[in-house]
Structures are given as structure tokens and as C-alpha cells.
Design an enzyme around this catalytic site. Structure first.
Site, mmCIF file in Angstrom:
data_model
loop_
_atom_site.group_PDB
_atom_site.id
_atom_site.type_symbol
_atom_site.label_atom_id
_atom_site.label_comp_id
_atom_site.label_asym_id
_atom_site.label_seq_id
_atom_site.Cartn_x
_atom_site.Cartn_y
_atom_site.Cartn_z
ATOM 1 N N HIS A 306 0.859 -1.190 0.000
ATOM 2 C CA HIS A 306 0.000 0.000 0.000
ATOM 3 C C HIS A 306 0.889 1.232 0.000
ATOM 4 O O HIS A 306 1.949 1.243 0.621
ATOM 5 C CB HIS A 306 -0.893 0.020 1.241
ATOM 6 C CG HIS A 306 -2.068 0.926 1.101
ATOM 7 N ND1 HIS A 306 -1.978 2.265 1.334
ATOM 8 C CD2 HIS A 306 -3.340 0.686 0.705
ATOM 9 C CE1 HIS A 306 -3.159 2.830 1.098
ATOM 10 N NE2 HIS A 306 -3.999 1.898 0.722
ATOM 11 N N ASP A 364 -7.896 -5.505 -0.145
ATOM 12 C CA ASP A 364 -8.314 -6.285 -1.317
ATOM 13 C C ASP A 364 -7.959 -7.754 -1.184
ATOM 14 O O ASP A 364 -8.512 -8.595 -1.884
ATOM 15 C CB ASP A 364 -7.658 -5.709 -2.573
ATOM 16 C CG ASP A 364 -8.122 -4.285 -2.807
ATOM 17 O OD1 ASP A 364 -7.298 -3.361 -2.734
ATOM 18 O OD2 ASP A 364 -9.343 -4.095 -2.996
HETATM 19 C C1 SDX Z 1 -6.105 0.138 -2.956
HETATM 20 O O1 SDX Z 1 -4.406 4.668 -2.065
HETATM 21 C C2 SDX Z 1 -5.369 4.016 -1.436
HETATM 22 O O2 SDX Z 1 -5.831 4.385 -0.388
HETATM 23 C C3 SDX Z 1 -5.887 2.824 -2.213
HETATM 24 C C4 SDX Z 1 -6.911 1.969 -1.478
HETATM 25 C C5 SDX Z 1 -8.192 2.723 -1.231
HETATM 26 O O3 SDX Z 1 -8.931 2.328 -0.333
HETATM 27 O O4 SDX Z 1 -8.495 3.659 -2.028
HETATM 28 O O5 SDX Z 1 -6.389 1.530 -0.230
HETATM 29 C C6 SDX Z 1 -7.291 0.741 -2.293
HETATM 30 O O6 SDX Z 1 -5.816 0.486 -4.069
HETATM 31 C C7 SDX Z 1 -5.238 -0.849 -2.177
HETATM 32 C C8 SDX Z 1 -3.988 -1.318 -2.997
HETATM 33 C C9 SDX Z 1 -4.460 -2.433 -3.937
HETATM 34 N N1 SDX Z 1 -3.364 -2.790 -4.898
HETATM 35 C C10 SDX Z 1 -2.765 -3.973 -4.870
HETATM 36 O O7 SDX Z 1 -2.948 -4.830 -3.993
HETATM 37 C C11 SDX Z 1 -1.832 -4.215 -6.063
HETATM 38 C C12 SDX Z 1 -0.475 -4.750 -5.544
HETATM 39 N N2 SDX Z 1 0.191 -3.677 -4.784
HETATM 40 C C13 SDX Z 1 1.136 -2.844 -5.528
HETATM 41 O O8 SDX Z 1 0.884 -2.648 -6.876
HETATM 42 C C14 SDX Z 1 1.637 -1.658 -4.725
HETATM 43 O O9 SDX Z 1 1.922 -2.118 -3.471
HETATM 44 C C15 SDX Z 1 0.761 -0.423 -4.611
HETATM 45 C C16 SDX Z 1 0.340 0.073 -5.936
HETATM 46 C C17 SDX Z 1 -0.438 -0.724 -3.787
HETATM 47 C C18 SDX Z 1 1.593 0.655 -3.896
HETATM 48 O O10 SDX Z 1 2.582 0.988 -4.751
HETATM 49 P P1 SDX Z 1 3.706 2.083 -4.323
HETATM 50 O O11 SDX Z 1 3.406 2.740 -3.053
HETATM 51 O O12 SDX Z 1 3.947 2.955 -5.510
HETATM 52 O O13 SDX Z 1 4.919 1.184 -4.006
HETATM 53 P P2 SDX Z 1 5.934 0.727 -5.083
HETATM 54 O O14 SDX Z 1 5.178 0.230 -6.287
HETATM 55 O O15 SDX Z 1 6.934 1.820 -5.273
HETATM 56 O O16 SDX Z 1 6.604 -0.527 -4.380
HETATM 57 C C19 SDX Z 1 7.608 -0.323 -3.399
HETATM 58 C C20 SDX Z 1 8.470 -1.573 -3.510
HETATM 59 C C21 SDX Z 1 8.909 -1.876 -4.938
HETATM 60 O O17 SDX Z 1 10.152 -2.539 -4.861
HETATM 61 P P3 SDX Z 1 11.496 -1.674 -5.184
HETATM 62 O O18 SDX Z 1 11.296 -1.076 -6.582
HETATM 63 O O19 SDX Z 1 11.550 -0.604 -4.106
HETATM 64 O O20 SDX Z 1 12.591 -2.681 -5.111
HETATM 65 O O21 SDX Z 1 7.722 -2.738 -3.086
HETATM 66 C C22 SDX Z 1 7.572 -3.630 -4.188
HETATM 67 C C23 SDX Z 1 7.897 -2.875 -5.453
HETATM 68 O O22 SDX Z 1 8.454 -3.733 -6.432
HETATM 69 N N3 SDX Z 1 6.167 -4.025 -4.161
HETATM 70 C C24 SDX Z 1 5.737 -5.280 -4.332
HETATM 71 C C25 SDX Z 1 4.332 -5.193 -4.185
HETATM 72 N N4 SDX Z 1 3.981 -3.931 -3.964
HETATM 73 C C26 SDX Z 1 5.109 -3.205 -3.961
HETATM 74 N N5 SDX Z 1 6.385 -6.435 -4.569
HETATM 75 C C27 SDX Z 1 5.612 -7.529 -4.666
HETATM 76 N N6 SDX Z 1 4.262 -7.561 -4.552
HETATM 77 C C28 SDX Z 1 3.593 -6.397 -4.294
HETATM 78 N N7 SDX Z 1 2.273 -6.409 -4.137
#
Ligand code: SDX
EC number: 2.3.3.16
Length: 429
Positions: A306, A364
Site C-alpha cells: 500500500h 483487497d
Molecule cells: C487500494 O491509495 C489508497 O488508499 C488505495 C486503497 C483505497 O482504499 O483507495 O487503499 C485501495 O488500491 C489498495 C492497494 C491495492 N493494490 C494492490 O494490492 C496491487 C499490488 N500492490 C502494488 O501494486 C503496490 O503495493 C501499490 C500500488 C499498492 C503501492 O505501490 P507504491 O506505493 O507505488 O509502491 P511501489 O510500487 O513503489 O513498491 C515499493 C516496492 C517496490 O520494490 P522496489 O522497486 O523498491 O525494489 O515494493 C515492491 C515494489 O516492487 N512491491 C511489491 C508489491 N507492492 C510493492 N512487490 C511484490 N508484490 C507487491 N504487491
């Protein structure tokens, strides 16, 4: 940051920028005069360090796993309140008295029908269209049916539009589901509560009586509460940006639905369940965890991570409890997906990579399992998220319009394209 200002030195100049403090949470540095005084923009793709507005509606502390709606913890609202009470709180800022609650419930209940012409609108879609595509189209078209509540400068019209959206989203969502599965639309019934009415519009058929299971209705209502609002997330920011141009509320909500559909946002509940199905068994989890860790593999564990919660998503904990209530009520004991989900959660909460990246299960992760148990196909999961989030979008939209500081949103950029150059005739290229 010194006192109530922050000094920024750039290009040999130092400018003093005012700061502001909220009730709780981080202070902000007001950079409104930065470009004028330094000739430079700030740069923050994804807005990880940027506040877009002042708001009184929702507060999140990602490190502490705190979520407050108008100051009330989500745990208490989910435990003691119902969804329409939370809608009232988000819209008006205070919990309703009994009289206010009864009046609000009555007004919402008596706006649940949609214009009969709308049922013809669905026939333009293929039956196998994704219900979210239908929702984008039908909700966007509401402004073609309700011209009398699109003047955003009139607070009365804004509140009528707000009530209509909250009241009609379950009806439209149920119509999208019924159209998708080839069954006739079911009209709302005014003697049912919000969640029971929705479940009946989805699962009743003309051939027999339908009574919603009260345990499942309560679970549905709680799922709506958990998804109601969440600060300035991507879809809420989309609604605010669309509204900043003066677009009508129905068009703004349709924009929010379109943004929510993305798998990184509201589409994650559908993607999480599809991921659990793809993993299929506990034995295959290590293979997928390795893919999630592999920088060269775009695979991510859907339902984990998140932008704000770097601790457990408080909604996920309540969602997990609701999941077990629903599976228990339905007598679903050895759900293979739940088995995979529980093992995946155990691994993720103990694995160094996920701990270091602070990737906890989010709302989710569990909502998909619960919605599947309630009888919804995965294609309906984000529709249910949009149904519940409509009140948050509408409350934030009203707050933006009433905010004297708000003006049309128009970010700038860092240009990295070609410098000025002259046109060359094709014969010379
Ligand atoms: C919702 O914003 C809100 O409030 C949203 C929400 C709401 O109620 O409105 O809470 C609802 O959207 C919840 C989130 C649902 N999405 C997912 O479950 C999809 C999977 N999660 C990711 O895509 C990600 O975690 C996000 C999009 C939720 C957050 O992305 P960020 O904050 O931009 O973090 P990032 O993509 O920069 O990741 C940070 C690191 C990265 O590694 P590095 O590049 O630093 O080495 O963590 C890794 C990412 O590769 N990472 C993951 C991961 N999520 C982040 N690695 C594996 N699996 C994951 N799910």
C-alpha cells in the site's frame, strides 16, 4: 522548517515558504509561491510527498495502521455502525441523531429507483462486457437523465445529486450484474435495508421469493463501510480533479470509477482472487513469492502492499474477521483459495523481503474471498468497491467545491523533449 516557515535555497536565492499544521499528521510546506520566487517547479510523480488539499473527512496514519472517518476509528464504525450512518457522517461531518438517521435512510431509500429509460441503456452493451465498463458508461450517462441536479454552484442541487448517487449505485450495480448473467432486472424494495436491498436485487429471481440472510447482509454492509472513503487515493484525486473543472457530479463519479478499475487500485480485489486461483495450491506459493521478489519479473502479489500503510491495513484485519464469519455462516470449511490465502499471508508476514518492503495484506486481499463466497463473480468485485466508494468520492467532491482555496487542477512538468527546431520538408528528411 523553522517555526511556521521553511527556507528553500535555489539558484543562489533563499525563499521563505509558509508552513501549516493540521489537527493530527504531518505539517505541510505551502509551495504556492515557489515557481514565482525561484523559477523552479517541485517534482513528485505519484505524489508521494504532496498534499493536494486540506480535508476534514478521513485521516490515515500508515505507520500506525490508523484510519479515522471524521475522527471515528474504522474499527468502531465497522463494529457499531451501519453503512448509511457512515454515509451521513462522511457527508455532514457528525454522527446522526435517531431522527436525522431515520430521515436520511428514508431519503436514500426513496431515491433507489432509476429512470425506467436507463434499463434500455444497458442493451447497447454485449452481455459479456466487463461490468466495470458498463458502470463507467451508465454512471456517466446519469447526467443525461437528471438535469435538475447538475448545477454545482447550488448546494441544494449538490446534495440532491449526492443522495441520488448513494441511492442509485446499488441499483445500477445490480442491473450491471443481472445484465451480465442474462437475468431480468430486480427493482429495489423500500422495506429492506441498504445491503439487503442490494443482495436481493442481485440474487432474487422472479420464479421464487428471496430473503437475504441477515448474517450475509451485515457482512455486505460492513464491506461497504470498509470501502467508503480513504483520503486522497487515486480515484478520489481523479474525482477532485474532474470536479475542479466544474464538471457535473455524475461525470466526476464516472471518472472515479474508471480510475478505480486499475489493478493497482480498486481492481486489485479481482486481481488478487485471480492470482490465488492461478497459484492454485499451497505447494506452488514459493514459486510465486520468488516471482514477486524478482526485479525482472513484473509479477506482484495482488492484495499486498500500500502506498500509505507501511503497517497492517486496519481494514484488512476487519475484512479477515468478516471473511471467516461469512465462510462459517455458509458452511464453507476447506475453501482451497482461503487455504492458499492464509499460507500466503503467513509467508508474506514472515519473509524478509516483504517485511523490509513493508508489504502487508491490504483490504483487497480478503475482500475477494468474501465476495466470492457471497456469490459474486470476480468481475463484480471492483463494481462493489465502486458502489461503496461513491459516498467517499461525493463527500470529497462536495468538500472541494466548498473549499475557497480550490481552483482548477493544472500540474506542470519537467520537459525533457526536443529543444526548439525548424520544420524540414520530407524531401530533406
Ligand atoms: C487500494 O491509495 C489508497 O488508499 C488505495 C486503497 C483505497 O482504499 O483507495 O487503499 C485501495 O488500491 C489498495 C492497494 C491495492 N493494490 C494492490 O494490492 C496491487 C499490488 N500492490 C502494488 O501494486 C503496490 O503495493 C501499490 C500500488 C499498492 C503501492 O505501490 P507504491 O506505493 O507505488 O509502491 P511501489 O510500487 O513503489 O513498491 C515499493 C516496492 C517496490 O520494490 P522496489 O522497486 O523498491 O525494489 O515494493 C515492491 C515494489 O516492487 N512491491 C511489491 C508489491 N507492492 C510493492 N512487490 C511484490 N508484490 C507487491 N504487491
Amino acid at each position: 522548517m523553522t517555526g511556521n516557515s521553511a527556507d528553500v535555497s535555489f539558484g543562489g536565492k533563499t525563499v521563505e515558504l509558509p508552513t501549516r499544521s493540521g489537527t493530527i499528521g504531518p505539517d505541510v510546506i505551502d509551495i504556492g509561491t515557489l515557481y514565482k520566487n525561484t523559477g523552479a517547479f517541485t517534482y513528485d510523480p505519484g505524489f508521494t510527498s504532496t498534499a493536494s488539499c486540506e480535508s476534514k473527512i478521513t485521516y490515515i496514519d500508515g505507520d500506525e495502521g490508523v484510519l479515522l472517518h471524521r475522527g471515528y476509528p474504522i474499527e468502531q464504525l465497522a463494529e457499531h455502525g451501519d453503512f448509511l450512518e457512515v454515509c451521513y457522517l462522511l457527508l455532514y461531518g457528525e454522527l446522526p441523531t435517531k431522527t436525522q438517521k431515520d430521515d436520511f435512510d428514508y431519503r436514500v431509500t426513496h431515491h433507489t429507483m432509476v429512470h425506467e429509460q436507463m434499463s434500455k441503456f444497458f442493451t447497447g452493451f454485449r452481455r459479456d462486457a466487463h461490468p466495470m465498463a458498463v458502470m463507467c458508461g451508465v454512471v456517466g450517462a446519469l447526467s443525461a437523465f437528471y438535469h435538475d441536479s447538475t448545477d454545482i454552484t447550488d448546494p441544494h442541487q449538490r446534495m440532491v445529486a449526492s443522495l441520488r448517487m448513494i441511492a442509485k449505485m446499488p441499483t445500477i450495480a445490480a442491473m450491471a450484474y443481472k445484465y451480465h448473467i442474462g437475468q431480468p432486472f430486480v427493482y429495489p424494495k423500500n422495506d429492506l435495508d441498504y445491503a439487503s436491498n442490494f443482495l436481493r436485487m442481485c440474487f432474487a429471481v422472479p420464479c421464487e421469493e428471496y430473503t437475504a440472510n441477515p448474517v450475509l447482509s451485515r457482512a455486505m454492509d460492513r464491506i461497504f463501510i470498509l470501502h467508503a472513503d480513504h483520503e486522497q487515493n487515486a480515484s478520489t484525486s481523479t474525482v477532485r480533479l474532474a470536479g475542479s473543472s466544474g464538471a457535473n457530479p455524475f461525470a466526476c463519479i464516472a471518472a472515479g470509477i474508471a480510475c478505480l478499475w486499475g489493478p493497482a487500485h480498486g481492481g486489485a480485489n479481482e486481481a488478487a482472487l485471480n492470482m490465488l486461483a492461478e497459484i492454485g495450491s499451497v505447494e506452488r506459493i514459493p514459486e510465486y513469492v520468488a516471482k514477486a521478489k524478482d526485479k525482472n519479473d513484473p509479477f506482484r502479489l495482488m492484495g499486498f502492499g500500500h502506498r500509505v500503510y507501511k503497517n497492517y491495513d486496519p481494514r484488512a484485519r476487519i475484512m479477515q474477521k468478516t471473511t471467516h464469519e461469512v465462510l462459517g455462516e455458509l458452511g464453507i470449511k476447506d475453501d482451497p483459495m482461503l487455504e492458499v490465502a492464509m499460507e500466503l499471508e503467513r509467508i508474506a508476514l514472515t519473509d524478509e523481503y516483504f517485511i523490509e518492503k513493508k508489504l502487508y495484506p491490504n483490504i483487497d486481499f480478503y475482500s475477494g474471498i468474501t465476495l466470492k463466497a457471497l456469490g459474486f463473480p470476480t468481475t463484480m468485485f471492483t463494481v462493489l468497491f465502486a458502489l461503496a466508494r461513491t459516498v467517499g468520492w461525493i463527500a470529497q467532491w462536495n468538500e472541494m467545491i466548498e473549499d475557497p482555496e480550490q481552483r482548477i487542477g493544472r500540474p506542470r512538468q519537467l520537459y525533457i523533449g526536443a529543444p526548439k527546431r525548424d520544420y524540414t520538408p520530407v524531401s530533406k528528411r
